[in-house]
Design a protein around this motif. Structure first.
Motif: not given
Length: 336
Positions: A91, A96-99, A102, A128, A136
């Motif tokens: 990831n 992505s929302r996660k990447h 962070e 994505t 995001a």
């Protein structure tokens, strides 16, 4: 130094921005990097562009230390997200929302700031959903961690769809960061007209074509010792495509044009991209402070129609204009 609006936003930026793609954290020692940033500030540059991927996050950290102690309100700091960083886990790349969530926190920590003025999608992520990415980005803006959003090397269609979603989410999508120079004009037919319609400005990279448009590389001769063309750490792989004799012979024809304009070759190249009204800023890099001083002299230069025509005649069909080459910048799978 002259200033331009970033797209149709109210944000003004220095029309020459300082970028640390290849130099900081890799090509030059930190003291030299700090010297270049100090010179940029002294020359009136207020806009600084970086990315978490440059030197695998080290470039952001170097820039943060170099700008420490400067008045934050007097600067515009840009960074980007997409390419792999850190441990390159499954990831640790993409949009992505996660990447994104962070990555913005990591960038702010390295840059030693509470917010960036512009947060950019470094490429389009085919893995994505665009809705996830834009939502995001909206949360990053609404949390105050970024003031504006932008993209880099997106196609006209990708920009249009991203802009539509940004409008629905009430966030300011104001910029695109493409490659653009006398030799590389692939954005002119599709990307620029779309961005003009949508109020998006270009922050262009490589206006000197990796140094080829300085005239330092000569046909039939090896690249000068210590130049980018000989240094794998400073992007030799990126400049190789320009080092053909045919290209260098055409570039040499620009020398009298620059001289007649009272400019150096590099100043002519930077001034040329700034003639495009959709360009909000041209990004320059440097490994020595004197390079900064040299290139900022392109600010405010106006090239007349005869000079622009002479440049076109000198370069002829060597100029790359195919808009499909922007599509080639989109990775077909998320990198790891």
């Amino acid at each position: 130094m002259e200033f331009r609006h970033l797209g149709n936003s109210g944000l003004k930026i220095s029309e020459i921005a300082y970028g640390n793609w290849i130099t900081h954290g890799s090509q030059v020692e930190e003291d030299a990097a700090h010297g270049c940033v100090k010179q940029a500030l002294e020359e009136g540059i207020t806009t600084f562009d970086t990315s978490d991927a440059y030197a695998n996050t080290r470039a952001e950290a170097v820039l943060g230390r170099a700008l420490k102690g400067q008045s934050r309100r007097d600067l515009e700091i840009f960074t980007k997200v997409y390419w792999p960083t850190n441990n390159r886990g499954h990831n640790d790349s993409g949009l992505s929302r996660k990447h994104i969530m962070e990555s913005i926190d990591g960038s702010l920590e390295r840059l030693q700031t509470d917010y960036v003025d512009l947060y950019q999608a470094h490429r389009y992520d085919v893995d994505t959903p665009l809705e996830e990415t834009m939502e995001a980005f909206a949360d990053v803006v609404k949390s105050g961690k970024a003031l504006y959003i932008g993209v880099s090397e997106w196609t006209a269609d990708q920009i249009s769809e991203g802009h539509r979603l940004a409008r629905e989410l009430h966030i300011p999508f104001v910029s695109n960061q493409p490659q653009y120079s006398m030799l590389w004009r692939v954005i002119e037919d599709e990307v620029v007209p779309t961005c003009e319609e949508l109020g998006i400005g270009q922050i262009v990279w490589s206006p000197i074509a990796q140094g080829v448009l300085t005239g330092k590389y000569k046909p039939g001769q090896a690249p000068p010792s210590g130049s980018r063309g000989t240094d794998e750490k400073s992007g030799a792989e990126f400049i190789k495509r320009w080092l053909k004799d045919e290209t260098l012979e055409r570039v040499a024809k620009l020398e009298p044009i620059a001289a007649d304009s009272g400019l150096s070759m590099s100043q002519l190249a930077v001034a040329w991209v700034l003639q495009n009204s959709n360009v909000s800023a041209a990004i320059i890099g440097a490994s020595r402070p004197e390079q900064v001083t040299e290139n900022v002299k392109a600010s405010g230069v106006k090239l007349d129609a005869d000079t622009l025509a002479a440049i076109d005649d000198a370069l002829g069909d060597l100029v790359e204009r195919d808009p499909s080459l922007t599509r080639d910048q989109t990775p077909t799978v998320r990198p790891s």
